[in-house]
Design a protein around this motif. Structure first.
Motif, PDB file in Angstrom:
ATOM      1  N   CYS A 132       0.816  -1.217   0.000  1.00  0.00           N
ATOM      2  CA  CYS A 132       0.000   0.000   0.000  1.00  0.00           C
ATOM      3  C   CYS A 132       0.848   1.265   0.000  1.00  0.00           C
ATOM      4  O   CYS A 132       0.322   2.357  -0.234  1.00  0.00           O
ATOM      5  CB  CYS A 132      -0.931   0.010   1.209  1.00  0.00           C
ATOM      6  SG  CYS A 132      -2.037  -1.405   1.312  1.00  0.00           S
ATOM      7  N   PRO A 180       2.113   3.193   2.466  1.00  0.00           N
ATOM      8  CA  PRO A 180       1.583   4.296   3.288  1.00  0.00           C
ATOM      9  C   PRO A 180       2.669   5.283   3.679  1.00  0.00           C
ATOM     10  O   PRO A 180       3.798   4.898   4.003  1.00  0.00           O
ATOM     11  CB  PRO A 180       1.021   3.579   4.513  1.00  0.00           C
ATOM     12  CG  PRO A 180       1.781   2.309   4.594  1.00  0.00           C
ATOM     13  CD  PRO A 180       2.070   1.908   3.187  1.00  0.00           C
ATOM     14  N   SER A 219      -5.917  -4.887  -4.859  1.00  0.00           N
ATOM     15  CA  SER A 219      -6.173  -3.533  -4.348  1.00  0.00           C
ATOM     16  C   SER A 219      -7.488  -3.401  -3.588  1.00  0.00           C
ATOM     17  O   SER A 219      -7.553  -2.719  -2.556  1.00  0.00           O
ATOM     18  CB  SER A 219      -6.141  -2.523  -5.506  1.00  0.00           C
ATOM     19  OG  SER A 219      -7.126  -2.844  -6.481  1.00  0.00           O
ATOM     20  N   ASP A 272      -5.345   0.764   4.168  1.00  0.00           N
ATOM     21  CA  ASP A 272      -5.278   2.218   3.999  1.00  0.00           C
ATOM     22  C   ASP A 272      -6.112   2.932   5.055  1.00  0.00           C
ATOM     23  O   ASP A 272      -5.710   3.963   5.600  1.00  0.00           O
ATOM     24  CB  ASP A 272      -5.764   2.618   2.596  1.00  0.00           C
ATOM     25  CG  ASP A 272      -4.803   2.190   1.502  1.00  0.00           C
ATOM     26  OD1 ASP A 272      -3.572   2.221   1.749  1.00  0.00           O
ATOM     27  OD2 ASP A 272      -5.271   1.833   0.405  1.00  0.00           O
ATOM     28  N   ARG A 273      -7.289   2.376   5.363  1.00  0.00           N
ATOM     29  CA  ARG A 273      -8.153   3.008   6.372  1.00  0.00           C
ATOM     30  C   ARG A 273      -7.503   2.973   7.745  1.00  0.00           C
ATOM     31  O   ARG A 273      -7.514   3.977   8.472  1.00  0.00           O
ATOM     32  CB  ARG A 273      -9.523   2.306   6.421  1.00  0.00           C
ATOM     33  CG  ARG A 273     -10.468   2.924   7.462  1.00  0.00           C
ATOM     34  CD  ARG A 273     -11.791   2.216   7.534  1.00  0.00           C
ATOM     35  NE  ARG A 273     -11.699   0.893   8.129  1.00  0.00           N
ATOM     36  CZ  ARG A 273     -11.650   0.653   9.446  1.00  0.00           C
ATOM     37  NH1 ARG A 273     -11.658   1.674  10.306  1.00  0.00           N
ATOM     38  NH2 ARG A 273     -11.582  -0.569   9.907  1.00  0.00           N
ATOM     39  N   TYR A 321      -4.343   2.822   8.478  1.00  0.00           N
ATOM     40  CA  TYR A 321      -3.230   3.770   8.510  1.00  0.00           C
ATOM     41  C   TYR A 321      -3.719   5.208   8.643  1.00  0.00           C
ATOM     42  O   TYR A 321      -3.135   6.026   9.367  1.00  0.00           O
ATOM     43  CB  TYR A 321      -2.351   3.615   7.268  1.00  0.00           C
ATOM     44  CG  TYR A 321      -1.158   2.699   7.520  1.00  0.00           C
ATOM     45  CD1 TYR A 321       0.073   3.232   7.899  1.00  0.00           C
ATOM     46  CD2 TYR A 321      -1.279   1.326   7.410  1.00  0.00           C
ATOM     47  CE1 TYR A 321       1.148   2.404   8.162  1.00  0.00           C
ATOM     48  CE2 TYR A 321      -0.203   0.494   7.670  1.00  0.00           C
ATOM     49  CZ  TYR A 321       1.010   1.036   8.046  1.00  0.00           C
ATOM     50  OH  TYR A 321       2.086   0.226   8.319  1.00  0.00           O
TER      51      TYR A 321
END
Length: 241
Positions: A202, A204, A227, A234-235, A237
């Motif tokens: 991802c 981040p 993905s 992603d959420r 992070y």
């Protein structure tokens, strides 16, 4: 004083960094160079693996053991559930992440990136000794071959790892269909373990590295393949890192 001996690129080290930050602990980082790291680790432990956390002269190795130690010594913002059933569930997810995700992500990523020293050398030398990048450039042909052999990374194992990663993500995605966290109703070490070990896919910002805008296309293709099921990472992070 807390000191974390680590590789900046290591997602197992990121698991510990995230836990330390979640607990708002003050700590210092010692970034080591692959291969040469054994000169330091042999003074701290019988094993050369990282991360190693040193606290008041005591060395704790292995990311899961470090998280347990942190919850024992620094109970604020706990990562381990108190309920015994949930505690076991968190341990099971963490073991699943360590064994089924962390190794697979490493193989998939390194199979591509070890052929691109212009990408991995800055990762290895990040915030380390001033001579790190120069030394790694000099030894990289041999070092990268040794890493590939030592971790059994080749086209066949990378394909197997990607399939394993797909199965793991299916299991995680199924678990999260009706709940925001892997265990119970709170953010736990299970979430940190799974999210941090998936994080290299991802890229981040809060991981702490300067990621390239794009990886080589063969690795970007793997990321695109997964993905949709990586969106949870992603959420986490964005909200918890």
């Amino acid at each position: 004083m807390l000191t974390l001996y680590q590789f900046p690129i290591s997602h197992y080290c990121e698991k510990v960094r995230w836990s330390l930050d979640h607990k708002s602990l003050n700590y210092q980082i010692k970034n080591l160079l692959p291969g040469l790291h054994t000169l330091t680790t042999k003074k701290l432990s019988q094993s050369s693996s990282l991360p190693i956390l040193v606290h008041d002269g005591k060395a704790i190795q292995n990311s899961s053991d470090i998280l347990t130690y942190l919850d024992t010594q620094f109970p604020q913002n706990p990562l381990t559930p108190e309920d015994e059933t949930l505690k076991q569930e968190a341990a099971d997810w963490e073991k699943f992440a360590d064994e089924q995700i962390g190794i697979a992500v490493r193989v998939v990523c390194y199979h591509v990136l070890l052929d691109h020293p212009e990408i991995v050398i800055p990762f290895f030398a990040h915030n380390g000794h001033w001579y790190g990048s120069y030394l790694l450039k000099a030894i990289s042909p041999k070092l990268l071959l040794v890493m590939r052999k030592g971790m059994n990374i080749n086209a066949e194992t990378a394909e197997t790892a990607n399939k394993q990663l797909g199965f793991a993500l299916d299991k995680i995605h199924s678990r999260l269909q009706d709940q925001p966290f892997l265990v119970g109703e709170q953010f736990t070490r299970a979430d940190i373990a799974v999210a941090s070990l998936l994080a290299p896919l991802c890229k981040p910002v809060k991981y702490g590295l300067e990621w390239p805008k794009h990886f080589p296309e063969s690795l970007e293709a793997v990321i695109r393949q997964h993905s949709e099921k990586l969106a949870w990472v992603d959420r986490l992070y964005a909200e918890y890192r």
